[in-house]
Design an enzyme around this catalytic site. Structure first.
Site, PDB file in Angstrom:
ATOM      1  CB  VAL A  28     -26.450  20.200  25.628  1.00 22.00           C
ATOM      2  CG1 VAL A  28     -26.624  19.182  26.889  1.00 22.00           C
ATOM      3  CG2 VAL A  28     -26.947  19.729  24.280  1.00 22.00           C
ATOM      4  N   PRO A  48     -17.805  31.375  24.943  1.00 25.18           N
ATOM      5  CG  PRO A  48     -16.023  30.821  23.058  1.00 25.18           C
ATOM      6  CD  PRO A  48     -17.293  30.485  24.225  1.00 25.18           C
ATOM      7  N   GLY A  51     -22.217  32.179  21.481  1.00 23.85           N
ATOM      8  CA  GLY A  51     -22.194  30.293  20.830  1.00 23.85           C
ATOM      9  C   GLY A  51     -23.231  30.046  22.841  1.00 23.85           C
ATOM     10  CG  ASP A 113     -24.376  14.159  22.934  1.00 20.45           C
ATOM     11  OD1 ASP A 113     -25.240  13.778  23.076  1.00 20.45           O
ATOM     12  OD2 ASP A 113     -23.979  15.680  22.474  1.00 20.45           O
TER      13      ASP A 113
END
Length: 275
Positions: A28, A48, A51, A113
């Site tokens: 996203v 980080p 990720g 979200d």
């Protein structure tokens, strides 16, 4: 008239040079990065490195205006001199903390979200050059927004983006020739541009070049008329279509291939004779 209220204010927000903080580097977040870079924003990314999405890494490795911090969000200090904040992380609690900090500092924020933590939505977008269209369901159904976007995109005229670009150039040249804001000159410019856009087909506007723009201003604006493309020596949209059609018809294709094959054979024959 439909019931007023319950909607969002849709704006074309100018982010050029503005400082946008993005927290998160996953799928996203990569989409958010692409969106704000397209608007010429100055981006700071906090996430980080373990990720990071492939597309995020692509942006970080490219010639883009991004400052990267390989760590987690560090608190209010990370919000200094920031104009806009986008979060796209799996930690709901941390996302809400970032949202609260932004609202205390009056910084617009979007939390992926979590609609109630968003000051604005991204929606589903269509872009063709300078043309941008956004479909928003106000956070109710992103999937339906995407389905509707595809239907709208299929209905758009071909070459719309090119036509808008060329009309924009015509508009700039017209303002240079007839400067001034408002008043009679402003009304006349607006009326003439409207007449051009409604008299010419989209494909014809897309074919405008610098020479045609000059002629359109000389023979059109100066005489307060709108010449047709044919009067300026341009092909009409029907002629463009017929030319494309002729190039793709079997007879033309076979003739063209036969000519190419014949030329190739003649060349080989000459080469053999020379040897």
């Amino acid at each position: 008239m439909s019931h007023l209220g319950g909607g969002s204010l849709l704006l074309a927000w100018q982010l050029k040079g503005k400082h946008v903080l993005i927290v998160g580097g996953g799928d996203v977040a990569s989409g958010r990065i692409e969106t704000v870079l397209a608007a010429d924003a100055r981006v700071t990314l906090i996430s980080p490195s373990n990720g990071l999405h492939t597309l995020t890494k692509f942006f970080l490795d490219g010639p883009y205006n991004i400052t990267y911090h390989d760590r987690l969000f560090g608190g209010v200090a990370d919000l200094a001199d920031v104009d806009l904040v986008l979060t796209a992380i799996d930690d709901v609690a941390q996302s809400r903390v970032i949202c609260c900090l932004c609202r205390e500092l009056k910084i617009p924020v979007n939390v992926a979200d979590i609609p109630e933590s968003c000051d604005f939505y991204f929606g589903s977008q269509i872009r063709d050059g300078p043309l941008q269209i956004m479909i928003s369901t106000n956070g109710n159904s992103p999937k339906l927004a995407n389905i509707i976007r595809k239907k709208v995109e299929q209905s758009l005229p071909e070459h719309a983006g090119d036509a808008i670009t060329r009309v924009g150039e015509l508009r700039v040249k017209l303002k240079e020739r007839a400067p001034g804001v408002g008043g009679a000159i402003g009304k006349r410019r607006m009326r003439w541009m409207i007449d051009v856009c409604t008299s010419w087909e989209m494909e014809e506007l897309a074919l405008l070049d610098d020479q045609m723009i000059r002629r359109l201003l000389d023979d059109g604006w100066e005489k307060n008329v709108v010449p047709s493309p044919g009067e300026l020596g341009a092909r009409s949209s029907r002629q463009v279509y017929e030319a494309k059609l002729n190039l793709t018809t079997p007879g033309v294709l076979v003739t063209t291939l036969s000519f190419v094959a014949g030329a190739a054979c003649a060349g080989l024959l000459l080469l053999v004779r020379r040897r």
